[in-house]
Design a protein around this motif. Sequence first.
Motif, PDB file in Angstrom:
ATOM      1  N   PHE A 252      12.146  16.135  38.423  1.00  0.00           N
ATOM      2  CA  PHE A 252      12.218  14.814  37.780  1.00  0.00           C
ATOM      3  C   PHE A 252      11.880  13.681  38.756  1.00  0.00           C
ATOM      4  CE2 PHE A 252      14.390  17.568  34.901  1.00  0.00           C
ATOM      5  CZ  PHE A 252      14.026  17.088  33.658  1.00  0.00           C
ATOM      6  N   ASP A 253      11.384  14.081  39.910  1.00  0.00           N
ATOM      7  CA  ASP A 253      10.900  13.118  40.887  1.00  0.00           C
ATOM      8  C   ASP A 253      11.960  12.080  41.264  1.00  0.00           C
ATOM      9  OD1 ASP A 253       8.890  12.209  42.567  1.00  0.00           O
ATOM     10  OD2 ASP A 253       8.301  10.640  41.158  1.00  0.00           O
ATOM     11  N   VAL A 254      13.091  12.588  41.713  1.00  0.00           N
ATOM     12  CA  VAL A 254      14.172  11.686  42.112  1.00  0.00           C
ATOM     13  C   VAL A 254      14.229  11.627  43.637  1.00  0.00           C
ATOM     14  CG1 VAL A 254      16.615  11.143  41.882  1.00  0.00           C
ATOM     15  CG2 VAL A 254      15.419  12.367  40.040  1.00  0.00           C
ATOM     16  N   LYS A 255      13.708  10.506  44.176  1.00  0.00           N
ATOM     17  CA  LYS A 255      13.627  10.336  45.626  1.00  0.00           C
ATOM     18  C   LYS A 255      14.417   9.108  46.062  1.00  0.00           C
ATOM     19  CE  LYS A 255       8.931  11.513  45.353  1.00  0.00           C
ATOM     20  NZ  LYS A 255       7.551  11.250  45.756  1.00  0.00           N
ATOM     21  N   PHE A 256      14.859   9.148  47.288  1.00  0.00           N
ATOM     22  CA  PHE A 256      15.541   7.970  47.822  1.00  0.00           C
ATOM     23  C   PHE A 256      14.957   7.647  49.193  1.00  0.00           C
ATOM     24  CE2 PHE A 256      18.276   9.693  51.208  1.00  0.00           C
ATOM     25  CZ  PHE A 256      18.187  11.050  50.943  1.00  0.00           C
ATOM     26  N   LEU A 257      15.115   6.404  49.590  1.00  0.00           N
ATOM     27  CA  LEU A 257      14.646   5.975  50.895  1.00  0.00           C
ATOM     28  C   LEU A 257      15.803   6.117  51.868  1.00  0.00           C
ATOM     29  CD1 LEU A 257      11.803   5.016  51.451  1.00  0.00           C
ATOM     30  CD2 LEU A 257      12.625   2.650  51.272  1.00  0.00           C
ATOM     31  N   ASN A 258      15.621   6.919  52.902  1.00  0.00           N
ATOM     32  CA  ASN A 258      16.710   7.106  53.856  1.00  0.00           C
ATOM     33  C   ASN A 258      16.753   5.976  54.881  1.00  0.00           C
ATOM     34  OD1 ASN A 258      14.856   7.619  55.864  1.00  0.00           O
ATOM     35  ND2 ASN A 258      15.052   9.856  55.726  1.00  0.00           N
ATOM     36  N   GLN A 259      17.705   6.084  55.795  1.00  0.00           N
ATOM     37  CA  GLN A 259      17.898   4.986  56.754  1.00  0.00           C
ATOM     38  C   GLN A 259      16.709   4.806  57.678  1.00  0.00           C
ATOM     39  OE1 GLN A 259      22.074   4.630  58.328  1.00  0.00           O
ATOM     40  NE2 GLN A 259      22.323   6.533  57.170  1.00  0.00           N
TER      41      GLN A 259
END
Length: 488
Positions: A252-259
């Motif tokens: 479902f293309d769930v990405k986050f931007l890490n630190q």
Amino acid sequence: MAKGITSREESYADWYNEIVKKAGLADHSAVRGCMVIKPYGFAIWEKMQAQLDKRFKETGHVNAYFPLFIPKSFLSKEAEHVEGFAKECAVVTHHRLMNDPNGNGVIVDPTAKLEEELIVRPTSETIIWNTYKDWIKSYRDLPLLINQWANVVRWEMRTRMFLRTAEFLWQEGHTAHTTKGEAVAEARQMLDVYAEFAEEYMAMPVIKGRKTANERFAGAEDTYTIEALMQDGKALQSGTSHFLGQNFAKAFDVKFLNQNQKEEYVWATSWGVSTRLMGGLIMTHSDDNGLIVPPKLAALHAVIVPIPKPGAEIDEAAMKIMAALKEKGISVKYDTDAKKRPGFKFAEYELQGVPVRIGIGKRDLEKGVVELARRDTGEKTQVPVDAAASAIEQLLEDIQNNLFQKALDYRTEHTSSADDFDTFKQILEEKGGFVKAHWDGTVETEKKIKELTKATIRCIPLDNEQEEGKCILTGKPSKERVLFAKAY
RNA sequence: CGGGGCGUAGCGCAGUCCGGUUAGCGCACCUGUUUUGGGAACAGGGGGCCGCAGGUUCGAAUCCUGCCGCCCCGACCA
């Protein structure tokens, strides 16, 4: 209320069905495979819910609600997941009815066909992950710890009340994390929550373990389970917690931007228990006289039966005891129905599994005492009226502990080890229960054993002792025993 | 989906083979009386689209055809 029920020995299936129906827990409904959960059964489920919900919240989760319907296309996004559920989905194809032109009631309006069919959720991973895509952008959005209480539908070929119904009630937790380690820890934590609940509240001992690849949830990288042993020697999977890896995040293309300002897929878990727990509760404790409910989940803790019927003195003693019980938070009902005789009431409350019965009789009252009868052992004792409430409080605790101990003893007696296939088969046929045995770790062997014995690997226990050995079927080397049983 | 069973009052069933008064029994329900320390007794009473739809017949719960539903056992799964 009918006299007596089929004994467990005579027919375990009949016994189970009769307990469910006659104790007033549930009934078959007009819809195939679906049951009506009656007030008394629902009251027990509500107690379970309350406890579990409290623990979910204590561990940082919040409740939300997602739609009953899932667009068909969502289910095709995670290949394994679809395969796991495709064969048992209810599908909505139209959205309108019309009067039959031939006058035979209503028919589906053929012009109201949906462009895309909707699936009645068999589980909510897909609709939830589709939503999480919009909710998760940054590591600051994580972890996302959500639970929902809902109904789901799985079009099972064969159903049994509470144990497997086409529609069932459950809770499903769906969490998202920044790291694999955190997600695994979450899955393990929730397994612990389930195990504690099962043992402390349901008085149902469970074994925590990991499922083999073959028994794993569709779409999971690792499935943890709690397995309980029923009185007929069959195992019941009572709760599961899955480490889903990044499968759904990728689907479902769930990405986050890490630190470090880099995009990453999130790590996921899901976990659930259902109204199946009701079936486990029934089959763990109940006897040939009816239901037995552990005090911590009993809809009613105690009942007062006037002997032979209500009257001024008996009423007075009853009121006194009720007031004292109320103060202790113990629920009690005074059965003042003068049309039913004591014997009838005794049998009826035993059938319903009320943990403690208080008999207040004229004769006993002259001596200033009342009779306490415990449902689990049938044991009766006499206590002074003034001491009744505290005695009942103690008794409820004893009953809770005794039920757990009894179930644990049963499990211990019905957990065996087998080192060769003949012994393995013999134990399963004659004694039932869990059998610890070596296995070569392959799906083929697991399937072959199932074919030959109907037993499956319930789990690889988490605290499993490491021990060199040989697979009971193939003789290939193995480094630990796994837990086999026939299962529901 | 395979095997078996069942559909008659709220529940459990008999009657169906071999068609024929007003469809019966037990429990439950209502009224009354006597009872009441482990499922009370008696008397009176109410409650039926006999799963559905066709057909055969003077007449169908019963025979024929089709359909529907549920339960149990198995394979599949929480």
